[in-house]
Design an enzyme around this catalytic site. Sequence first.
Site, PDB file in Angstrom:
ATOM      1  N   ASP A  50      45.063  39.393  37.341  1.00 35.65           N
ATOM      2  CA  ASP A  50      45.720  38.815  36.173  1.00 35.65           C
ATOM      3  C   ASP A  50      45.223  39.453  34.874  1.00 35.65           C
ATOM      4  OD1 ASP A  50      46.791  37.228  38.086  1.00 35.65           O
ATOM      5  OD2 ASP A  50      46.053  35.327  37.297  1.00 35.65           O
ATOM      6  N   ASP A  90      40.460  43.591  38.893  1.00 41.99           N
ATOM      7  CA  ASP A  90      40.919  42.217  38.752  1.00 41.99           C
ATOM      8  C   ASP A  90      42.442  42.273  38.700  1.00 41.99           C
ATOM      9  OD1 ASP A  90      41.017  39.398  37.971  1.00 41.99           O
ATOM     10  OD2 ASP A  90      41.450  40.167  35.960  1.00 41.99           O
TER      11      ASP A  90
END
Length: 442
Positions: A218, A216
């Site tokens: 962020d 991922d």
Amino acid sequence: MKELIPVADLDQNPVSDENDENTGTLQVGLQPGLESAVITLTGRDRPGVTAAFFRVLSAHNVQLLDVEQSQFRGYLNLAAYVGVDPARVERLREGLDETLRGHGQSVSLDLASDALSSSPRSTHVAVVLGNPVTAKDVSSIGQTLANYGANIDRIRGIADYPITGLEIMITIANPEPGGGMAMRKALAELTTELGVDIAIERAGLLRRSKRLVCFDCDSTLITGEVIEMLAAHAGKEAEVAEVTERAMRGELDFEESLRERVATLKGLDASVIDAVAADIVLTPGARTTIRTLHKMGYRTAVVSGGFIQVLEDMAADLELDYVRANTLEIVDGKLTGRVIGDIVDRARKAELLREFAADSGLQMYQTVAVGDGANDIDMLSAAGLGIAFNAKPALREIADTSVNHPFLDEVLHILGVPREEIDESDLEDGTYRRVPLEATAR
């Protein structure tokens, strides 16, 4: 937490070793007239010790069945499982003691008719990571393992920076899929109590078969949230925060919340994208992690609910193999407040992981996914190994393991990569760098 299963138990690659004569403990026969014994040697390491040890054994016609030697912080440990003429045991003992005393070594010889002829095959491996890791931590972990009938076979250090890491090889009482779930749960509960990370998975080839790691973005690969960084440039932090809060209360799904937050950016000059991209800060250890994975032949990917225009330069700099994110619509140099194309939401992240694996010619059990939020649940569930990185409770609940220190290097250690090997490789190519860290007291 889902139970990791070996290749033999995967639908896509069924294997049976029921009739394999080589499965289990290797049986090596003693020569006629010999008895088995275990000889151990310890002391400060110095040249010639090993040669002297085996010279004495040779003089007494000893049969070698198994040998293990290790060096730890300047101290040597050497053990041999042997066959010896019972009439020569005392002379062998005296010869070893006399010869090796001069090398500063202590020697013991014990007849061991019930000793296994090879080391047991560990069923699981646990990686313990913390800053610091204390004797109390290892004592608690060891007692928990013992409570569930698990035996610790070997322990080795795998990291001294930016955290301390230990790798513990374990044999559990019930090695069948699902047999270790109660033990896993108990170890997971210890992580909060002790303040260390404990990752456990099956040992063997399955652990070494991983070849794709998908992150991922962020708050995982980078420290910030791209949408919030864009909102700050637009002076829309309050509006974005309000939408985020509604989404967290369950009033909006990810796509609805994304579209509402992006709508607040309408009219913003597209140059803001470059400004935000320049402000991106990688998570500590991210560059080392990606670089090391590439050296080992892994493919790397990032999937993000953020925006491709902001991330593409970072992805190119890190030389990621796959990059997927949402696309901001730009017309006449301005953001329109809309997103075009498919939304990279929770389901889409899992789909993309499968696409990356297929494109790389890999099975899903060879994939690793790393994320921090509920939007990563499907991706971590689909991966062979799902790692929750400083994650929300909902993700920690389904992940195979959780990392609760702010260093992405922990991913490497969970995969079994020692810090020593990372540093040696970085020294060779001139990328070695250690930033001074403040110790974390607890």
